[in-house]
Write a protein that holds these residues in place. Structure first.
Motif, PDB file in Angstrom:
ATOM      1  N   LEU A  83       0.869  -1.117   0.060  1.00 46.69           N
ATOM      2  CA  LEU A  83       0.013   0.119  -0.034  1.00 46.69           C
ATOM      3  C   LEU A  83       0.897   1.306  -0.058  1.00 46.69           C
ATOM      4  N   LYS A  84       0.341   2.225  -0.737  1.00 51.61           N
ATOM      5  CA  LYS A  84       0.964   3.472  -0.884  1.00 51.61           C
ATOM      6  C   LYS A  84       0.524   4.453   0.527  1.00 51.61           C
ATOM      7  N   THR A  85       1.759   4.833   1.197  1.00 51.98           N
ATOM      8  CA  THR A  85       1.142   5.652   2.389  1.00 51.98           C
ATOM      9  C   THR A  85       2.407   6.635   2.317  1.00 51.98           C
ATOM     10  N   PRO A  86       2.307   7.859   1.415  1.00 54.16           N
ATOM     11  CA  PRO A  86       3.455   8.721   1.559  1.00 54.16           C
ATOM     12  C   PRO A  86       3.121   9.773   2.699  1.00 54.16           C
ATOM     13  N   GLY A  87       4.276  10.378   2.971  1.00 55.90           N
ATOM     14  CA  GLY A  87       4.375  11.546   3.819  1.00 55.90           C
ATOM     15  C   GLY A  87       5.158  10.973   5.104  1.00 55.90           C
ATOM     16  N   LYS A  88       5.347  12.018   6.252  1.00 58.75           N
ATOM     17  CA  LYS A  88       5.785  11.992   7.496  1.00 58.75           C
ATOM     18  C   LYS A  88       4.904  12.594   8.391  1.00 58.75           C
ATOM     19  N   PRO A  89       4.033  12.129   9.210  1.00 59.45           N
ATOM     20  CA  PRO A  89       3.708  10.630   9.355  1.00 59.45           C
ATOM     21  C   PRO A  89       3.239  10.270   8.310  1.00 59.45           C
ATOM     22  N   ALA A  90       3.265   8.930   8.179  1.00 63.62           N
ATOM     23  CA  ALA A  90       2.734   8.326   6.920  1.00 63.62           C
ATOM     24  C   ALA A  90       1.112   8.538   6.693  1.00 63.62           C
ATOM     25  N   ALA A  91       0.722   8.778   5.485  1.00 63.21           N
ATOM     26  CA  ALA A  91      -0.672   8.891   5.481  1.00 63.21           C
ATOM     27  C   ALA A  91      -1.488   7.609   5.678  1.00 63.21           C
ATOM     28  N   SER A  92      -2.674   7.816   6.088  1.00 63.97           N
ATOM     29  CA  SER A  92      -3.668   6.583   5.957  1.00 63.97           C
ATOM     30  C   SER A  92      -3.909   5.987   4.392  1.00 63.97           C
ATOM     31  N   PRO A  93      -4.093   4.648   4.430  1.00 63.83           N
ATOM     32  CA  PRO A  93      -4.285   4.130   3.083  1.00 63.83           C
ATOM     33  C   PRO A  93      -5.538   4.366   2.747  1.00 63.83           C
ATOM     34  N   SER A  94      -5.782   4.524   1.470  1.00 55.35           N
ATOM     35  CA  SER A  94      -7.027   4.823   0.680  1.00 55.35           C
ATOM     36  C   SER A  94      -7.335   3.728  -0.357  1.00 55.35           C
ATOM     37  N   VAL A  95      -8.204   2.903  -0.056  1.00 57.21           N
ATOM     38  CA  VAL A  95      -8.374   1.692  -1.004  1.00 57.21           C
ATOM     39  C   VAL A  95      -9.825   1.645  -1.396  1.00 57.21           C
ATOM     40  N   ASP A  96     -10.434   1.332  -2.513  1.00 62.20           N
ATOM     41  CA  ASP A  96     -11.600   0.989  -2.999  1.00 62.20           C
ATOM     42  C   ASP A  96     -11.478  -0.411  -3.577  1.00 62.20           C
ATOM     43  N   THR A  97     -12.841  -1.222  -3.357  1.00 59.39           N
ATOM     44  CA  THR A  97     -12.797  -2.144  -3.849  1.00 59.39           C
ATOM     45  C   THR A  97     -14.179  -2.367  -4.882  1.00 59.39           C
ATOM     46  N   GLY A  98     -14.159  -3.156  -6.056  1.00 58.83           N
ATOM     47  CA  GLY A  98     -15.353  -3.263  -6.812  1.00 58.83           C
ATOM     48  C   GLY A  98     -15.568  -5.044  -7.013  1.00 58.83           C
ATOM     49  N   VAL A  99     -16.526  -5.413  -7.199  1.00 57.80           N
ATOM     50  CA  VAL A  99     -16.804  -6.603  -7.203  1.00 57.80           C
ATOM     51  C   VAL A  99     -17.639  -7.420  -8.146  1.00 57.80           C
ATOM     52  N   ARG A 100     -17.085  -8.333  -8.863  1.00 63.91           N
ATOM     53  CA  ARG A 100     -17.787  -9.082 -10.057  1.00 63.91           C
ATOM     54  C   ARG A 100     -18.213 -10.635  -9.728  1.00 63.91           C
ATOM     55  N   LEU A 101     -19.277 -11.066 -10.100  1.00 61.19           N
ATOM     56  CA  LEU A 101     -19.465 -12.404 -10.095  1.00 61.19           C
ATOM     57  C   LEU A 101     -19.772 -12.848 -11.530  1.00 61.19           C
ATOM     58  N   TYR A 102     -19.105 -13.967 -11.919  1.00 61.05           N
ATOM     59  CA  TYR A 102     -18.910 -14.333 -13.247  1.00 61.05           C
ATOM     60  C   TYR A 102     -19.564 -15.770 -13.180  1.00 61.05           C
ATOM     61  N   ARG A 103     -20.288 -16.163 -14.205  1.00 57.59           N
ATOM     62  CA  ARG A 103     -20.755 -17.495 -14.402  1.00 57.59           C
ATOM     63  C   ARG A 103     -20.776 -17.736 -16.002  1.00 57.59           C
ATOM     64  N   GLY A 104     -20.391 -19.080 -16.438  1.00 55.36           N
ATOM     65  CA  GLY A 104     -20.307 -19.229 -18.136  1.00 55.36           C
ATOM     66  C   GLY A 104     -19.453 -18.160 -18.723  1.00 55.36           C
ATOM     67  N   GLY A 105     -18.387 -17.675 -18.065  1.00 56.05           N
ATOM     68  CA  GLY A 105     -17.559 -16.839 -18.745  1.00 56.05           C
ATOM     69  C   GLY A 105     -17.916 -15.379 -18.961  1.00 56.05           C
ATOM     70  N   GLY A 106     -19.172 -15.033 -18.464  1.00 49.70           N
ATOM     71  CA  GLY A 106     -19.345 -13.519 -18.398  1.00 49.70           C
ATOM     72  C   GLY A 106     -19.991 -12.972 -17.312  1.00 49.70           C
ATOM     73  N   PRO A 107     -19.773 -11.904 -16.963  1.00 49.31           N
ATOM     74  CA  PRO A 107     -20.169 -11.276 -15.563  1.00 49.31           C
ATOM     75  C   PRO A 107     -21.588 -11.268 -15.465  1.00 49.31           C
ATOM     76  N   VAL A 108     -22.336 -11.833 -14.239  1.00 51.95           N
ATOM     77  CA  VAL A 108     -23.831 -11.603 -13.966  1.00 51.95           C
ATOM     78  C   VAL A 108     -24.141 -10.469 -12.936  1.00 51.95           C
ATOM     79  N   VAL A 109     -22.943 -10.141 -12.107  1.00 52.00           N
ATOM     80  CA  VAL A 109     -23.159  -9.209 -11.160  1.00 52.00           C
ATOM     81  C   VAL A 109     -21.963  -8.310 -11.063  1.00 52.00           C
TER      82      VAL A 109
END
Length: 216
Positions: A128-154
């Motif tokens: 994780l990137k945490t630049p600066g002194k003191p170190a910055a708090s991490p900032s992370v986003d997540t995206g989710v996909r569900l696949y079935r039969g080779g293609g995304p369904v959600v």
């Protein structure tokens, strides 16, 4: 009582073998336990060191020494290069949120969930990137996909993830809501994590796992 003979082999992207191990597991179960749960299942683990990062295929075969019956399976694994500072994720662990009611016929420990369930995913996160002194708090986003039969369904758009630090380790956690109308069956769940403090070309990574929808 029986003995399970387990053979595991790991192969690199070029087809060469990167590791292997054979191990026997002795299983003893009382008649009373079997009567209570005829579909009783077991989990066991085998550790195989792999020297280099990259893409691998894991092949496993299991033989019941008593009946001589065989079973086999395989999975793909991508080991990040931890010497390159870039966000990467360990294997995903799926579970029910704390306090959520469980269904006796559905096994969350085996990534089985009912439609409409809120599923919690977690993993260790590296680089994780945490630049600066003191170190910055991490900032992370997540995206989710569900696949079935080779293609995304959600497809769930990116949302802020929770990052927890335990000593020198960092863990990422988030949730996904399984749609009520999702048909029963086997799916692949893909989680893409975005390090918002990193340069655009280095800020995304992904990890995936199998997920099974079971109707009660």
């Amino acid at each position: 009582r029986t003995v399970l003979d387990v053979a595991v082999a790991v192969f690199g992207a070029d087809g060469t073998q990167a590791g292997a191990k054979d191990q026997a597991f002795t299983v003893s179960v009382s008649r009373e336990k079997l009567a209570q749960d005829p579909a009783l299942s077991f989990k066991y683990g085998v550790d195989i060191p792999v020297r280099a990062p990259g893409a691998y295929q894991i092949r496993t075969a299991v033989r019941d020494a008593a009946s001589r019956k065989l079973g086999s399976s395989y999975a793909f694994l991508d080991i990040p290069d931890f010497n390159r500072r870039k966000i990467s994720l360990s294997s995903l662990i799926l579970s029910l949120p704390a306090g959520a009611a469980s269904v006796p016929t559905i096994r969350p420990g085996w990534n089985e969930f009912a439609p409409g369930t809120s599923v919690q995913f977690s993993c260790e996160v590296f680089g994780l990137k945490t630049p600066g002194k003191p170190a910055a708090s991490p900032s992370v986003d997540t995206g989710v996909r569900l696949y079935r039969g080779g293609g995304p369904v959600v497809d769930i758009p990116p949302a802020a993830a929770r990052i927890e630090n335990k000593g020198a380790l960092s863990f990422l956690a988030g949730r996904v809501q399984i749609p009520n109308d999702l048909p029963a069956g086997n799916y692949e769940m893909e989680v893409t994590a975005y390090d918002r403090l990193e340069a655009p070309k280095k800020q995304a990574t992904m990890q995936w796992t199998d997920l099974t929808i079971v109707r009660p």
